[in-house]
Design an enzyme around this catalytic site. Structure first.
Site, PDB file in Angstrom:
ATOM      1  N   GLU A 127     -19.064  43.711  -9.725  1.00 38.56           N
ATOM      2  CA  GLU A 127     -19.580  42.369  -9.463  1.00 38.56           C
ATOM      3  C   GLU A 127     -20.697  42.005 -10.436  1.00 38.56           C
ATOM      4  O   GLU A 127     -20.803  40.861 -10.863  1.00 38.56           O
ATOM      5  CB  GLU A 127     -20.108  42.293  -8.022  1.00 38.56           C
ATOM      6  CG  GLU A 127     -20.535  40.892  -7.577  1.00 38.56           C
ATOM      7  CD  GLU A 127     -21.980  40.549  -7.896  1.00 38.56           C
ATOM      8  OE1 GLU A 127     -22.346  39.366  -7.786  1.00 38.56           O
ATOM      9  OE2 GLU A 127     -22.751  41.463  -8.266  1.00 38.56           O
ATOM     10  N   GLU A 128     -21.520  42.992 -10.799  1.00 43.48           N
ATOM     11  CA  GLU A 128     -22.734  42.701 -11.544  1.00 43.48           C
ATOM     12  C   GLU A 128     -22.483  42.187 -12.955  1.00 43.48           C
ATOM     13  O   GLU A 128     -23.215  41.317 -13.431  1.00 43.48           O
ATOM     14  CB  GLU A 128     -23.639  43.945 -11.611  1.00 43.48           C
ATOM     15  CG  GLU A 128     -24.237  44.367 -10.275  1.00 43.48           C
ATOM     16  CD  GLU A 128     -25.251  43.379  -9.734  1.00 43.48           C
ATOM     17  OE1 GLU A 128     -25.441  42.297 -10.338  1.00 43.48           O
ATOM     18  OE2 GLU A 128     -25.857  43.661  -8.698  1.00 43.48           O
TER      19      GLU A 128
END
Length: 453
Positions: free
Chosen positions: A322-323
């Protein structure tokens, strides 16, 4: 008379259903608050594994560990989904100082994820300070070329919801380097995304625009940004030096981790609850997003422990990347479409493990209306904010498939104290708050499963 009897019967059924739901939700809270295991799982994830940036050894260990945890809970099915992820590495610790005459003042910085390195000898140049891209454009190439741009717009402290303040400042981090490079800057320094005044730089993802030189960029602590700004006002000719050693390696193999309890009546209807397993490399990733991961696992554990057999399939997902890429969320949605899976709702916890406040939803009026009717059941647990709002980055790609997207909303005031910083450790997480969040999500999952959408 027949109509009156029918009305009375329906009224009695509604009252009984309300009472039985209230009692069951109380059992869920009792189970998690008294016997919850989320904090224990988070302790191992934080202290035994630690940072889990995509492509790293920590991320690989976290995949195997959470898979093992779900297998030990004997969920009906536990499996991995293959996903290729970006692999950016920080390298040796960054160095930075402000130089004014013979004076050198060290300041804390952290390379932004995705940035290129400086030359091996570092970069030293004069600094130009701006608070917006419009201000940078007005200065133009003549005043920016050959300099380092300091993006110094703070998060707005007047915003009650700190995520609104974050949204109003984060474009500096994401696109600042390319904006500065358009006018000939040799580097970019970005004020950390936090309302705290401290010496901890907050990293995060950045992106290079096509056709623009890739210049190195780093976050500077808020105290460092304030000092640099002050010294610039006193002497516009001061210079800033920074050196960073990061690099982007070839994409690496990784996985989403998935566990499920199969539905007894409508197994083809899926309710997802999840968080992202990857974290930035500076700290343990306890709030972002270890908390969301262990809360999501706890939802299934608690339902199973209470002997609740869901009508629909309840699935927990540990999303990867996600990051700095969203590859895991995208891959999950792609596979759901390929496999003709029907996801009726998805709940994401990625706002920290703080005191629960409610849920924000993205969906149709009918879907949202259905869930807002549960306010009276959830309000006794502090869940007053239920309505339209954000869903979540990882579940976002499911939206095009008609899935109701739900974001768990804890209190936002402290999240950006820890977000992407050295301080995001287990010690920043309160066990009771963490459990309350898990119970909140479990209660909502129970209601969606029982009544559908």
């Amino acid at each position: 008379m027949k109509k009156i009897l029918v009305a009375l019967t329906l009224c009695s059924f509604t009252a009984y259903s309300q009472e039985s739901d209230s009692l069951l939700i109380r059992k869920i809270y009792d189970e998690i608050l008294a016997k919850g295991e989320a904090y224990k799982t988070l302790t191992h994830l934080s202290k035994q594994i630690g940072p889990r940036l995509s492509g790293s050894e920590g991320a690989a260990k976290a995949v195997q560990y959470t898979k093992k945890v779900m297998e030990e809970y004997k969920f009906d099915r536990v499996f991995l989904q293959d996903v290729m992820v970006p692999h950016w590495v920080r390298g040796a610790k960054e160095q930075a100082y402000i130089e004014s005459g013979k004076q050198k003042v060290n300041v804390p910085i952290a390379a932004l994820g995705g940035s290129v390195a400086t030359p091996t000898t570092g970069i030293k140049a004069e600094v130009i300070e701006v608070k917006s891209f419009e201000e940078l454009e007005a200065l133009g190439t003549e005043k920016v070329k050959g300099k380092i741009v300091l993006f110094n717009r703070p998060m707005d402290p007047t915003k009650i919801n700190t995520f609104d303040a974050y949204s109003g400042a984060v474009n500096q981090r994401g696109g600042g380097a390319s904006q500065a490079a358009k006018y000939g800057a040799v580097g970019a320094i970005v004020r950390s995304m936090t309302t705290l005044q401290d010496d901890k730089p907050h990293t995060g993802s950045m992106r290079y625009a096509t056709g623009v030189p890739m210049i190195p960029t780093a976050a500077i602590s808020t105290n460092g940004a304030n000092l640099l700004s002050k010294m610039l006002k006193e002497n516009p000719k001061i210079q800033f030096f920074f050196k960073q050693n990061c690099e982007t390696l070839p994409d690496a193999p990784s996985h989403n981790v998935v566990g499920e309890i199969r539905g007894s009546e409508k197994p083809d209807e899926i309710i997802v609850v999840g968080g992202h397993l990857d974290s930035w490399d500076l700290a343990e990733g306890a709030q972002d997003d270890g908390a969301g991961c262990v809360q999501s696992i706890e939802v299934l554990r608690s339902l199973k422990a209470l002997g609740i057999k869901p009508k629909r399939t309840i699935r927990v997902v540990m999303f990867m990347n996600e990051e700095n890429g969203l590859r895991g969320g995208t891959k999950y949605a792609d596979l759901a479409k390929q496999n003709n899976e029907k996801h009726i709702a998805a709940i994401e916890s990625d706002n920290g493990g703080f005191t629960p406040r409610g849920f924000g939803m993205v969906g149709t009026d009918a879907q949202i209306s259905k869930l807002t009717k549960y306010k009276n059941l959830l309000a006794p647990y502090g869940l007053a904010e239920i309505g339209r709002g954000g869903g979540g980055a990882d579940i976002g790609p499911l939206g095009s498939q008609g899935t109701l997207l739900i974001g768990f909303k804890p209190d936002s005031q402290r999240y950006f104290d820890f977000h992407h910083a050295l301080s995001d450790t287990l010690e920043a997480v309160n066990e009771r708050e963490l459990n309350l969040g898990a119970a909140s999500m479990a209660a909502l999952v129970y209601l969606i499963d029982k009544y559908g959408l």
